[in-house]
Design a protein around this motif. Structure first.
Motif, PDB file in Angstrom:
ATOM      1  N   ASP A 109       0.848  -1.163  -0.086  1.00 38.43           N
ATOM      2  CA  ASP A 109      -0.105   0.050   0.104  1.00 38.43           C
ATOM      3  C   ASP A 109       0.737   1.286   0.009  1.00 38.43           C
ATOM      4  OD1 ASP A 109       0.852   0.673   2.763  1.00 38.43           O
ATOM      5  OD2 ASP A 109      -0.743  -0.465   3.380  1.00 38.43           O
ATOM      6  N   GLU A 138       7.384  -2.215   5.993  1.00 38.69           N
ATOM      7  CA  GLU A 138       6.064  -2.803   6.551  1.00 38.69           C
ATOM      8  C   GLU A 138       6.029  -2.443   8.210  1.00 38.69           C
ATOM      9  OE1 GLU A 138       4.835  -6.259   3.381  1.00 38.69           O
ATOM     10  OE2 GLU A 138       6.017  -6.601   5.167  1.00 38.69           O
ATOM     11  N   ARG A 181       1.344   3.484   1.990  1.00 31.47           N
ATOM     12  CA  ARG A 181       2.209   3.827   3.385  1.00 31.47           C
ATOM     13  C   ARG A 181       3.547   3.019   3.315  1.00 31.47           C
ATOM     14  NH1 ARG A 181       3.535   1.279   7.928  1.00 31.47           N
ATOM     15  NH2 ARG A 181       2.290  -0.548   7.220  1.00 31.47           N
TER      16      ARG A 181
END
Length: 277
Positions: A216, A275, A218
């Motif tokens: 994603d 992550e 982010r």
């Protein structure tokens, strides 16, 4: 309709390469056809697909893309001098070609496609201008619009950085971001003499196919931040270069030795750090 040769088209329009735009023309249609053919190997066919080309110049790659089974080829050219020359291709390939005068770094690709009633996804094919090749690649890799594939020509040193394995002298930030987000392969090398005018360095064609599972926004942002810090101080151990981002605590979270350097960390491990950040 029989098109004039690329050299004849350039002469007819009184055009020469512009150093300020990083232009080096590939005028051998056998080479441009090979690039388009290699870009489609491994199940990556342009058949029934849209192709976007950036910086077409006199249109060597453009012609090769139009000779493929692509339904439409959209050229994005910043240099206004080439628009008339490129527009002539519409006569030879009616309804399958369009050209827009724009800066590819600022272009909104989905909007360009929607304006022409084309599907939102497209393959990218380009002999990238040397002075904007890396920023354009980062834009396409990390931005909101995801190409179906990217068959791109860079100066050789940039191409090697895109595909470099962990531990290689050319391995760095560009390779990590490219390989986390895409399957990357160098397709062919091109000597400087293949271009008009010849640049001072050799070139290479790289194909990038986006991975099915995309992190994603982010995580992609974190990946950019981490690789900038880690490779910005690549001779330092990660516990030092990543200190501002969590240092040893972050590295312990994903089980990475804090005494390692950026060049020893695989793209997969950089993704795990992104992550966890």
């Amino acid at each position: 309709m029989t098109l004039p040769s690329l050299r004849e088209s350039l002469e007819a329009h009184g055009l020469m390469a512009k150093k300020s735009f990083g232009q080096h023309f590939l005028l051998d249609l056998n080479v441009t056809r090979k690039i388009v053919r290699l870009g489609q190997e491994g199940g990556n066919s342009f058949d029934g697909q849209v192709v976007i080309e950036v910086g077409p110049g006199p249109g060597g790659l453009t012609r090769a893309a139009l000779e493929s089974e692509a339904t439409y080829v959209l050229a994005v050219e910043k240099d206004a001098r080439f628009i008339d020359l490129l527009t002539e291709l519409d006569t030879a390939y009616p309804g399958r070609f369009g050209v827009v005068e724009a800066d590819a770094l600022k272009v909104n690709e989905p909007a360009l496609l929607a304006e022409r009633g084309l599907p939102p996804q497209a393959h990218l094919v380009s002999n990238l201008p040397y002075n904007v090749g890396t920023p354009l690649l980062i834009k396409w890799l990390t931005g909101p619009w995801q190409p179906k594939s990217l068959t791109l020509m860079f100066q050789l040193e940039v191409a090697l950085r895109v595909v470099a394995p962990v531990g290689d002298d050319d391995y760095g930030r560009l390779g990590v971001i490219s390989q986390v987000l895409c399957v990357c392969e160098k397709l062919m090398d091109l000597p400087a003499r293949a271009f008009t005018p010849p640049p001072k360095v050799d070139s290479a064609v790289v194909r990038l196919i986006p991975r099915a599972e995309r992190p994603d926004a982010r995580v992609i942002h974190n990946l950019e931040t981490l690789t900038a810090a880690a490779f910005g101080q690549r001779r330092k151990m990660l516990r030092a270069s990543l200190k501002a981002l969590g240092g040893e605590t972050l590295l312990a979270k994903v089980g990475i030795d804090p005494t390692l350097r950026a060049e020893n960390i695989s793209p997969a491990d950089f993704l795990r750090l992104a992550e966890a950040l």
